[in-house]
Design a protein around this motif. Structure first.
Motif, PDB file in Angstrom:
ATOM      1  N   LEU B  47       1.386  -0.767  -0.016  1.00 60.24           N
ATOM      2  CA  LEU B  47      -0.243  -0.095  -0.275  1.00 60.24           C
ATOM      3  C   LEU B  47       0.638   1.069  -0.249  1.00 60.24           C
ATOM      4  CD1 LEU B  47      -2.923  -0.439   2.627  1.00 60.24           C
ATOM      5  CD2 LEU B  47      -3.272   0.103   0.327  1.00 60.24           C
ATOM      6  N   LEU B  48       1.985   1.201   1.025  1.00 62.64           N
ATOM      7  CA  LEU B  48       2.462   2.357   1.533  1.00 62.64           C
ATOM      8  C   LEU B  48       3.855   2.191   1.966  1.00 62.64           C
ATOM      9  CD1 LEU B  48       1.804   3.372   3.800  1.00 62.64           C
ATOM     10  CD2 LEU B  48       0.097   4.550   3.025  1.00 62.64           C
ATOM     11  N   LYS B  49       4.996   3.074   1.875  1.00 63.90           N
ATOM     12  CA  LYS B  49       5.939   2.620   2.135  1.00 63.90           C
ATOM     13  C   LYS B  49       6.953   3.877   3.086  1.00 63.90           C
ATOM     14  CE  LYS B  49       8.749   3.314  -1.675  1.00 63.90           C
ATOM     15  NZ  LYS B  49       8.794   1.477  -3.127  1.00 63.90           N
ATOM     16  N   TYR B  50       7.408   4.178   4.132  1.00 63.60           N
ATOM     17  CA  TYR B  50       8.326   4.952   4.650  1.00 63.60           C
ATOM     18  C   TYR B  50       9.640   4.808   4.603  1.00 63.60           C
ATOM     19  CZ  TYR B  50      10.571   8.440   7.426  1.00 63.60           C
ATOM     20  OH  TYR B  50      11.488   8.889   8.145  1.00 63.60           O
ATOM     21  N   LEU B  51      10.710   5.708   3.655  1.00 67.51           N
ATOM     22  CA  LEU B  51      11.752   5.316   4.180  1.00 67.51           C
ATOM     23  C   LEU B  51      12.667   6.227   4.991  1.00 67.51           C
ATOM     24  CD1 LEU B  51      12.102   3.236   0.054  1.00 67.51           C
ATOM     25  CD2 LEU B  51      11.688   2.806   2.332  1.00 67.51           C
ATOM     26  N   SER B  52      12.277   7.386   4.243  1.00 72.29           N
ATOM     27  CA  SER B  52      13.321   8.727   5.148  1.00 72.29           C
ATOM     28  C   SER B  52      12.123   9.964   4.171  1.00 72.29           C
ATOM     29  CB  SER B  52      14.363   9.081   4.390  1.00 72.29           C
ATOM     30  OG  SER B  52      14.962   8.705   3.179  1.00 72.29           O
ATOM     31  N   GLY B  53      12.115  11.179   5.155  1.00 72.76           N
ATOM     32  CA  GLY B  53      12.338  12.305   4.311  1.00 72.76           C
ATOM     33  C   GLY B  53      10.565  12.465   5.427  1.00 72.76           C
ATOM     34  N   SER B  54       9.840  13.418   4.820  1.00 75.23           N
ATOM     35  CA  SER B  54       8.215  13.245   5.446  1.00 75.23           C
ATOM     36  C   SER B  54       7.438  12.462   5.642  1.00 75.23           C
ATOM     37  CB  SER B  54       7.668  13.988   3.414  1.00 75.23           C
ATOM     38  OG  SER B  54       6.293  13.898   4.225  1.00 75.23           O
ATOM     39  N   THR B  55       7.216  12.644   6.871  1.00 73.45           N
ATOM     40  CA  THR B  55       6.691  11.496   8.020  1.00 73.45           C
ATOM     41  C   THR B  55       5.346  11.714   7.395  1.00 73.45           C
ATOM     42  OG1 THR B  55       5.929  13.497   9.102  1.00 73.45           O
ATOM     43  CG2 THR B  55       8.097  12.589   9.985  1.00 73.45           C
ATOM     44  N   ILE B  60      -1.114   3.612  -2.236  1.00 72.41           N
ATOM     45  CA  ILE B  60      -2.329   4.015  -3.374  1.00 72.41           C
ATOM     46  C   ILE B  60      -4.279   3.524  -3.039  1.00 72.41           C
ATOM     47  CG2 ILE B  60      -0.750   2.544  -4.881  1.00 72.41           C
ATOM     48  CD1 ILE B  60      -1.965  -0.042  -4.224  1.00 72.41           C
ATOM     49  N   ASN B  61      -5.000   3.687  -3.782  1.00 75.50           N
ATOM     50  CA  ASN B  61      -6.268   3.313  -3.036  1.00 75.50           C
ATOM     51  C   ASN B  61      -7.047   4.599  -2.022  1.00 75.50           C
ATOM     52  OD1 ASN B  61      -5.847   1.407  -4.399  1.00 75.50           O
ATOM     53  ND2 ASN B  61      -6.276  -0.292  -2.924  1.00 75.50           N
ATOM     54  N   GLY B  62      -5.660   5.812  -1.654  1.00 78.80           N
ATOM     55  CA  GLY B  62      -6.638   7.150  -0.996  1.00 78.80           C
ATOM     56  C   GLY B  62      -6.568   7.143   0.678  1.00 78.80           C
ATOM     57  N   PHE B  63      -5.102   5.848   0.775  1.00 79.65           N
ATOM     58  CA  PHE B  63      -4.634   5.704   1.791  1.00 79.65           C
ATOM     59  C   PHE B  63      -3.118   6.721   2.037  1.00 79.65           C
ATOM     60  CE2 PHE B  63      -6.715   2.158   4.016  1.00 79.65           C
ATOM     61  CZ  PHE B  63      -7.667   1.341   2.763  1.00 79.65           C
ATOM     62  N   GLU B  64      -2.816   6.498   3.471  1.00 82.10           N
ATOM     63  CA  GLU B  64      -2.055   7.689   4.073  1.00 82.10           C
ATOM     64  C   GLU B  64      -1.538   6.918   4.839  1.00 82.10           C
ATOM     65  OE1 GLU B  64      -3.176  11.526   3.686  1.00 82.10           O
ATOM     66  OE2 GLU B  64      -3.969  11.675   5.577  1.00 82.10           O
ATOM     67  N   ALA B  65      -0.344   6.773   5.552  1.00 80.91           N
ATOM     68  CA  ALA B  65      -0.067   6.802   7.247  1.00 80.91           C
ATOM     69  C   ALA B  65       1.221   8.075   7.863  1.00 80.91           C
ATOM     70  CB  ALA B  65       0.222   5.445   6.753  1.00 80.91           C
ATOM     71  N   GLU B  66       1.355   7.800   8.892  1.00 82.26           N
ATOM     72  CA  GLU B  66       2.477   8.898   9.260  1.00 82.26           C
ATOM     73  C   GLU B  66       3.104   8.555  10.183  1.00 82.26           C
ATOM     74  OE1 GLU B  66       0.564  12.722  10.691  1.00 82.26           O
ATOM     75  OE2 GLU B  66       1.960  13.686  10.740  1.00 82.26           O
ATOM     76  N   PHE B  67       4.411   8.914   9.761  1.00 83.78           N
ATOM     77  CA  PHE B  67       5.341   8.170  11.277  1.00 83.78           C
ATOM     78  C   PHE B  67       5.645   8.932  12.557  1.00 83.78           C
ATOM     79  CE2 PHE B  67       9.001   5.784  12.728  1.00 83.78           C
ATOM     80  CZ  PHE B  67      10.398   7.300  11.900  1.00 83.78           C
ATOM     81  N   ASN B  68       5.238   8.852  13.228  1.00 84.58           N
ATOM     82  CA  ASN B  68       5.845   9.035  14.367  1.00 84.58           C
ATOM     83  C   ASN B  68       6.710   8.496  15.495  1.00 84.58           C
ATOM     84  OD1 ASN B  68       5.636  10.221  16.951  1.00 84.58           O
ATOM     85  ND2 ASN B  68       3.055  11.165  16.624  1.00 84.58           N
ATOM     86  N   LYS B  69       8.086   9.400  15.005  1.00 81.57           N
ATOM     87  CA  LYS B  69       9.089   8.425  15.423  1.00 81.57           C
ATOM     88  C   LYS B  69       9.124   8.832  17.566  1.00 81.57           C
ATOM     89  CE  LYS B  69      13.975   8.523  15.503  1.00 81.57           C
ATOM     90  NZ  LYS B  69      15.301   9.175  14.986  1.00 81.57           N
ATOM     91  N   SER B  70       8.709   9.466  18.097  1.00 80.37           N
ATOM     92  CA  SER B  70       9.049   9.318  19.249  1.00 80.37           C
ATOM     93  C   SER B  70       7.903   9.080  20.137  1.00 80.37           C
ATOM     94  CB  SER B  70       8.153  10.813  19.273  1.00 80.37           C
ATOM     95  OG  SER B  70       6.641  11.418  19.588  1.00 80.37           O
ATOM     96  N   GLN B  71       6.397   8.230  18.926  1.00 82.00           N
ATOM     97  CA  GLN B  71       5.785   7.719  19.498  1.00 82.00           C
ATOM     98  C   GLN B  71       5.864   5.806  18.789  1.00 82.00           C
ATOM     99  OE1 GLN B  71       1.856   9.030  19.028  1.00 82.00           O
ATOM    100  NE2 GLN B  71       2.618  10.490  20.290  1.00 82.00           N
ATOM    101  N   THR B  72       7.005   5.827  18.180  1.00 78.67           N
ATOM    102  CA  THR B  72       6.740   4.489  17.529  1.00 78.67           C
ATOM    103  C   THR B  72       6.135   3.729  16.705  1.00 78.67           C
ATOM    104  OG1 THR B  72       6.993   3.319  19.588  1.00 78.67           O
ATOM    105  CG2 THR B  72       9.578   4.452  18.782  1.00 78.67           C
ATOM    106  N   SER B  73       5.508   4.354  16.152  1.00 72.80           N
ATOM    107  CA  SER B  73       4.172   4.165  15.471  1.00 72.80           C
ATOM    108  C   SER B  73       4.096   4.730  14.129  1.00 72.80           C
ATOM    109  CB  SER B  73       2.664   4.935  16.552  1.00 72.80           C
ATOM    110  OG  SER B  73       2.487   6.518  15.820  1.00 72.80           O
ATOM    111  N   PHE B  74       3.380   3.660  13.414  1.00 73.89           N
ATOM    112  CA  PHE B  74       2.759   5.086  11.697  1.00 73.89           C
ATOM    113  C   PHE B  74       1.776   4.170  11.562  1.00 73.89           C
ATOM    114  CE2 PHE B  74       4.643   5.046   7.903  1.00 73.89           C
ATOM    115  CZ  PHE B  74       4.584   4.031   7.104  1.00 73.89           C
TER     116      PHE B  74
END
Lengths: 113, 114
Positions: B47-55, B60-74
């Motif tokens: 669906l999606l991936k976080y490697l670096s850069g914008s959190t 695809i399919n209208g989904f999004e996710a937010e990387f939060n390092k301090s809360q170790t969440s995605f």
């Protein structure tokens, strides 16, 4: 769009019999993975190949499971003898670079009776 | 060693409602993060991936996710779901152990009701 091919889609076998699954990765993908997914759980890595070499098979039950990728292209996973607890979905995946994520095949659903 | 916790095994929601699927991870080093979707008797689709850069990562399919390092969440989000979004969703995390082999969570079943 390129796909990872797996066969068969479904397999029913009796316990103590041998069973084999086949995977053809996306052309050019050097890395190939076999995962096992038990119903209701996430996939667990069984073995990773880089070209024809095994990179990681630490989670492969080697007393009954074997995997090969002789020419560095397609791969076969074998179970002999199959046990009831082997019933699961067996997924093959390939990648160009690990950090780009994997492309998975549709899997082989194994039922051992 | 890395690990992934998907906090909800099932998330029921009505069509056109927003949804959030939660994912927390543990790792001692920098990580790559992924969300996959699996439809019945199918393989997993990225669906999606976080490697670096914008959190904030869009997939695809209208989904999004937010990387939060301090809360170790995605956490995965979609502002308005469709019946066709009914599927199993897996969060995965990978860090360097000679290669970036991901560890998958147990999955969250998203059930969209009409």
């Amino acid at each position: 769009e390129a796909e990872v091919a797996q066969s068969p889609r479904y397999k029913i076998t009796e316990k103590s019999q041998a069973v084999a699954f086949w995977c053809d990765p996306i052309s050019g993908h050097a890395t190939l993975y076999w995962y096992r997914q038990i119903l209701g759980q996430g996939p667990e890595l069984l073995v990773q190949f880089q070209d024809e070499s095994v990179v990681d098979d630490s989670q492969l039950p080697k007393d009954r499971f074997s995997a090969e990728r002789l020419k560095g292209v397609d791969s076969t996973l074998k179970i002999q003898p199959a046990e009831l607890g082997d019933s699961a979905m067996y997924l093959c995946a390939s990648s160009n670079r690990d950090k780009d994520g994997y492309t998975f095949g549709s899997g082989t659903r194994l039922t051992v009776v | 060693a890395q690990s992934v916790t998907q906090l909800d095994s099932q998330v029921p929601v009505f069509e056109e409602a927003p949804v959030e699927l939660r994912c927390n991870y543990s790792s001692s080093v920098s990580v790559y993060l992924f969300w996959y979707v699996q439809y019945p008797n199918q393989g997993l689709q990225l669906l999606l991936k976080y490697l670096s850069g914008s959190t904030l990562v869009k997939g695809i399919n209208g989904f999004e996710a937010e990387f939060n390092k301090s809360q170790t969440s995605f956490h995965l989000r979609k502002p308005s779901v469709h019946i066709s979004d009914t599927a199993e969703y897996f969060c995965a995390v990978s860090d360097w152990h000679g290669s970036y082999i991901p560890t998958f969570g147990r999955g969250t079943s998203l059930i969209v009701h009409p």
